[in-house]
Write a protein that holds these residues in place. Structure first.
Motif, PDB file in Angstrom:
ATOM      1  N   PHE A 195       5.485   3.101 -44.108  1.00  0.00           N
ATOM      2  CA  PHE A 195       4.465   3.021 -45.158  1.00  0.00           C
ATOM      3  C   PHE A 195       5.032   2.096 -46.237  1.00  0.00           C
ATOM      4  O   PHE A 195       6.141   2.345 -46.733  1.00  0.00           O
ATOM      5  N   HIS A 196       4.294   1.068 -46.625  1.00  0.00           N
ATOM      6  CA  HIS A 196       4.728   0.203 -47.722  1.00  0.00           C
ATOM      7  C   HIS A 196       3.969   0.638 -48.978  1.00  0.00           C
ATOM      8  O   HIS A 196       2.737   0.652 -49.008  1.00  0.00           O
ATOM      9  N   LEU A 197       4.722   0.985 -50.032  1.00  0.00           N
ATOM     10  CA  LEU A 197       4.118   1.551 -51.242  1.00  0.00           C
ATOM     11  C   LEU A 197       4.454   0.675 -52.446  1.00  0.00           C
ATOM     12  O   LEU A 197       5.619   0.542 -52.828  1.00  0.00           O
ATOM     13  N   ASP A 198       3.440   0.088 -53.046  1.00  0.00           N
ATOM     14  CA  ASP A 198       3.593  -0.886 -54.132  1.00  0.00           C
ATOM     15  C   ASP A 198       3.437  -0.236 -55.500  1.00  0.00           C
ATOM     16  O   ASP A 198       2.350   0.218 -55.853  1.00  0.00           O
ATOM     17  N   VAL A 199       4.512  -0.269 -56.271  1.00  0.00           N
ATOM     18  CA  VAL A 199       4.462   0.283 -57.631  1.00  0.00           C
ATOM     19  C   VAL A 199       4.441  -0.878 -58.629  1.00  0.00           C
ATOM     20  O   VAL A 199       5.361  -1.700 -58.656  1.00  0.00           O
TER      21      VAL A 199
ATOM     22  N   VAL B 170       9.387   1.708 -50.528  1.00  0.00           N
ATOM     23  CA  VAL B 170       8.812   1.608 -51.876  1.00  0.00           C
ATOM     24  C   VAL B 170       9.218   0.285 -52.524  1.00  0.00           C
ATOM     25  O   VAL B 170      10.399  -0.017 -52.663  1.00  0.00           O
ATOM     26  N   HIS B 171       8.226  -0.488 -52.914  1.00  0.00           N
ATOM     27  CA  HIS B 171       8.409  -1.816 -53.500  1.00  0.00           C
ATOM     28  C   HIS B 171       8.099  -1.736 -54.996  1.00  0.00           C
ATOM     29  O   HIS B 171       6.938  -1.601 -55.380  1.00  0.00           O
ATOM     30  N   LEU B 172       9.145  -1.809 -55.812  1.00  0.00           N
ATOM     31  CA  LEU B 172       8.961  -1.697 -57.261  1.00  0.00           C
ATOM     32  C   LEU B 172       8.704  -3.060 -57.893  1.00  0.00           C
ATOM     33  O   LEU B 172       9.585  -3.926 -57.885  1.00  0.00           O
ATOM     34  N   MET B 173       7.526  -3.228 -58.452  1.00  0.00           N
ATOM     35  CA  MET B 173       7.218  -4.445 -59.217  1.00  0.00           C
ATOM     36  C   MET B 173       7.168  -4.026 -60.673  1.00  0.00           C
ATOM     37  O   MET B 173       6.102  -3.968 -61.305  1.00  0.00           O
ATOM     38  N   ILE B 174       8.360  -3.658 -61.179  1.00  0.00           N
ATOM     39  CA  ILE B 174       8.463  -3.127 -62.540  1.00  0.00           C
ATOM     40  C   ILE B 174       9.690  -3.714 -63.223  1.00  0.00           C
ATOM     41  O   ILE B 174      10.639  -4.117 -62.550  1.00  0.00           O
TER      42      ILE B 174
ATOM     43  N   ILE C 163       8.317  -9.567 -44.818  1.00  0.00           N
ATOM     44  CA  ILE C 163       7.356 -10.514 -45.393  1.00  0.00           C
ATOM     45  C   ILE C 163       6.215  -9.721 -46.026  1.00  0.00           C
ATOM     46  O   ILE C 163       5.621  -8.850 -45.385  1.00  0.00           O
ATOM     47  N   ASP C 164       5.914 -10.040 -47.272  1.00  0.00           N
ATOM     48  CA  ASP C 164       4.939  -9.254 -48.022  1.00  0.00           C
ATOM     49  C   ASP C 164       3.900 -10.153 -48.690  1.00  0.00           C
ATOM     50  O   ASP C 164       4.210 -10.869 -49.647  1.00  0.00           O
ATOM     51  N   GLY C 165       2.663 -10.075 -48.170  1.00  0.00           N
ATOM     52  CA  GLY C 165       1.551 -10.787 -48.796  1.00  0.00           C
ATOM     53  C   GLY C 165       0.840 -11.727 -47.840  1.00  0.00           C
ATOM     54  O   GLY C 165       1.454 -12.626 -47.273  1.00  0.00           O
TER      55      GLY C 165
HETATM   56 ZN    ZN Z   1       4.655  -4.965 -51.612  1.00  0.00          ZN
END
Ligand code: ZN
Ligand code: DX5
Length: 220
Positions: free
Chosen positions: A33-37, A66-70, A175-177
């Motif tokens: 599961f890829h989870l975008d924060v 878990v992918h933190l964009m913070i 790879i993400d996006g």
């Molecule tokens: Zn992501």
């Protein structure tokens, strides 16, 4: 060669019926599961945070990536470990003391990921690559699902693969996006190990078979 990992991004799921979409991923050929924060500061969007991930982890029976964009992601390492994250990815661009942050993630029993924005050259990871379990290469500018894939990504994947080989590291490339059936094969040929797919999976008529077809397409 190991199997390509497929990681559906929950950002594109139905937030009013998350349990259904989590069950779909559990029962599918997907691996993670890829989870975008997103915090509305590092990226111009806000997604979801700890309470939602904690709720997801109660139903999910696959790896939680878990992918933190913070900004200052080091503040929350313990919290994400506590709610069941298996892989915790921070952005290179948001981490002043990246090496320390990677060690802190591992000390909490998680795998450590580092994400790179499209403008960031892969060479910045030369000195830390042996400590990194996963590099999340952004193939769109982070912040939103459903954007178009940036073609320069193939070149970056090849360069990063070379650095990993030179250093004798076992780092995976994610790879993400904008991942779809149009670029998946070429990405894996370039060296990708993990494919994140959000809108391509959840926007399709039959997400289960979309995941299955994607996984067939990149079979090694
Ligand atoms: Zn992501
Ligand atoms: C973008 C997120 C991605 C996103 C991918 O900032 O990090 O994980 O959910 O979505 P798609 O596959 O729709 O580009």
């Amino acid at each position: 060669m190991s199997k390509t990992i497929i990681a559906p991004s929950i950002l594109a799921a139905d937030f009013a019926n998350l349990e259904k979409d989590i069950k779909m991923v559990n029962d599918s050929k997907a691996d993670w599961f890829h989870l975008d924060v997103m915090d509305g500061v590092f990226v111009p969007n806000i997604s979801f945070g700890m309470p939602v991930i904690e709720a997801i982890s109660k139903h999910a029976n696959k790896t939680l990536d878990v992918h933190l964009m913070i900004v200052q992601p080091e503040r929350y390492i313990k919290d994400f470990a506590g709610i069941g994250a298996n892989i915790l990815t921070v952005h290179y661009e948001a981490s002043t003391h990246l090496h320390r942050t990677i060690q802190a993630i591992k000390a909490e029993g998680m795998q450590a990921g580092v994400a790179l924005n499209p403008h960031t050259n892969v060479s910045v990871l030369k000195d830390t690559i042996q400590d990194i379990d996963l590099v999340c290469m952004m193939s769109v500018n982070p912040g939103f699902g459903g954007q178009s894939f940036i073609e320069n990504t193939y070149e970056k994947v090849k360069e990063l693969k070379q650095i990993i080989a030179e250093k004798g590291a076992s780092t995976k490339i994610e790879i993400d996006g904008g991942v779809t059936n149009k670029n998946a094969k070429q990405l894996v040929e370039a060296g990708a190990d993990v494919l994140v797919a959000g809108s391509y999976v959840f926007g399709s008529e039959n997400p289960t078979s979309t995941i299955e077809n994607l996984s067939e397409l990149v079979k090694k």
